[in-house]
Design a protein around this motif. Structure first.
Motif, mmCIF file in Angstrom:
data_model
loop_
_atom_site.group_PDB
_atom_site.id
_atom_site.type_symbol
_atom_site.label_atom_id
_atom_site.label_comp_id
_atom_site.label_asym_id
_atom_site.label_seq_id
_atom_site.Cartn_x
_atom_site.Cartn_y
_atom_site.Cartn_z
ATOM 1 N N THR A 6 -0.882 8.787 1.477
ATOM 2 C CA THR A 6 -2.112 9.664 1.188
ATOM 3 C C THR A 6 -1.472 10.787 0.340
ATOM 4 O OG1 THR A 6 -2.641 8.949 3.346
ATOM 5 C CG2 THR A 6 -3.533 11.079 2.543
ATOM 6 N N ASP A 51 -6.823 12.184 -1.934
ATOM 7 C CA ASP A 51 -7.541 11.412 -0.724
ATOM 8 C C ASP A 51 -8.212 12.768 0.026
ATOM 9 O OD1 ASP A 51 -6.942 8.682 -0.681
ATOM 10 O OD2 ASP A 51 -5.083 9.554 -0.645
ATOM 11 N N LEU A 52 -7.478 14.004 0.189
ATOM 12 C CA LEU A 52 -7.705 15.010 0.772
ATOM 13 C C LEU A 52 -7.144 16.471 -0.104
ATOM 14 C CD1 LEU A 52 -7.487 15.383 4.325
ATOM 15 C CD2 LEU A 52 -6.741 17.238 2.978
ATOM 16 N N HIS A 79 -16.766 12.075 -2.816
ATOM 17 C CA HIS A 79 -16.079 11.490 -1.524
ATOM 18 C C HIS A 79 -14.857 12.082 -1.037
ATOM 19 C CE1 HIS A 79 -13.759 10.102 -4.912
ATOM 20 N NE2 HIS A 79 -12.823 9.800 -3.963
ATOM 21 N N LEU A 81 -12.295 14.553 0.804
ATOM 22 C CA LEU A 81 -12.317 15.170 1.878
ATOM 23 C C LEU A 81 -11.771 16.418 1.582
ATOM 24 C CD1 LEU A 81 -10.819 12.837 4.554
ATOM 25 C CD2 LEU A 81 -13.057 13.587 4.625
ATOM 26 N N ASP A 103 -15.190 19.703 4.819
ATOM 27 C CA ASP A 103 -14.908 18.473 5.968
ATOM 28 C C ASP A 103 -14.500 19.414 7.363
ATOM 29 O OD1 ASP A 103 -16.099 16.019 5.036
ATOM 30 O OD2 ASP A 103 -14.876 16.996 3.466
ATOM 31 N N LEU A 122 -9.155 13.938 10.309
ATOM 32 C CA LEU A 122 -10.005 13.479 9.164
ATOM 33 C C LEU A 122 -9.804 12.302 8.332
ATOM 34 C CD1 LEU A 122 -10.412 17.255 7.481
ATOM 35 C CD2 LEU A 122 -12.361 15.711 8.706
ATOM 36 N N LEU A 123 -8.551 12.139 7.853
ATOM 37 C CA LEU A 123 -8.144 10.755 7.304
ATOM 38 C C LEU A 123 -8.429 9.429 8.268
ATOM 39 C CD1 LEU A 123 -5.104 12.171 5.690
ATOM 40 C CD2 LEU A 123 -7.032 11.407 4.285
ATOM 41 N N ARG A 125 -10.612 9.309 10.684
ATOM 42 C CA ARG A 125 -12.028 9.202 10.718
ATOM 43 C C ARG A 125 -12.808 8.387 9.628
ATOM 44 N NH1 ARG A 125 -14.617 14.744 13.600
ATOM 45 N NH2 ARG A 125 -13.883 14.184 15.549
ATOM 46 N N LYS A 126 -12.063 8.819 8.155
ATOM 47 C CA LYS A 126 -12.614 8.166 7.120
ATOM 48 C C LYS A 126 -12.119 6.893 6.940
ATOM 49 C CE LYS A 126 -13.244 9.157 2.202
ATOM 50 N NZ LYS A 126 -12.387 9.913 1.015
ATOM 51 N N GLY A 128 -8.882 6.278 6.101
ATOM 52 C CA GLY A 128 -7.911 6.303 5.205
ATOM 53 C C GLY A 128 -6.400 6.104 5.980
#
Length: 130
Positions: A6, A51-52, A79, A81, A103, A122-123, A125-126, A128
């Motif tokens: 990530t 990714d974030l 898209h 986060l 987010d 968060l990851l 939930r996504k 990821g």
């Protein structure tokens, strides 16, 4: 790890805080990209495709709220986060960031383990990778 790692973009104008966050994130297996101001944050969001994003509100060139609005308004980046990590803690600031698409919102000073737990949540939930 490999290419499935990530990628997190951390954006803050405080080099010591960037170093601390980078150390903690790398220790948890994240790939880390850094930005020291709002313009660099936007540029690296586009080129690095994290990714974030962990984003400070008060930065030179473009503040975090402007960066957040531009990221969430760009179909190529929306898209991603975004977690706001800032000393700004008024209700207006928090609500504004959430309305612009943040987010999550964390106030400085912060607990590093709490930040890591929020990013992981968060990851997951996504859907990821962590």
């Amino acid at each position: 790890m490999n290419a499935t790692k990530t990628k997190v973009l951390i954006c803050d104008d405080d080099p010591l805080l960037l170093e601390l966050m980078e150390f903690r994130l790398r220790a948890k297996g994240y790939e880390v990209v850094r930005a020291l101001d709002g313009e660099e944050a936007l540029s690296k969001a586009a080129s690095e495709r994290p990714d974030l994003i962990v984003l400070d509100a008060m930065m030179p060139k473009s503040d975090g709220f402007e960066v957040l609005a531009r990221i969430k308004g760009d179909p190529q980046l929306s898209h991603m986060l975004v977690v706001m990590l800032t000393a700004r803690k008024t209700e207006k600031d928090i609500v504004s960031a959430l309305q612009k698409g943040a987010d999550d919102y964390l106030v400085k000073p912060f607990i590093p383990e709490e930040l890591l737990a929020r990013l992981s949540r968060l990851l997951v939930r996504k859907g990821g990778k962590v």
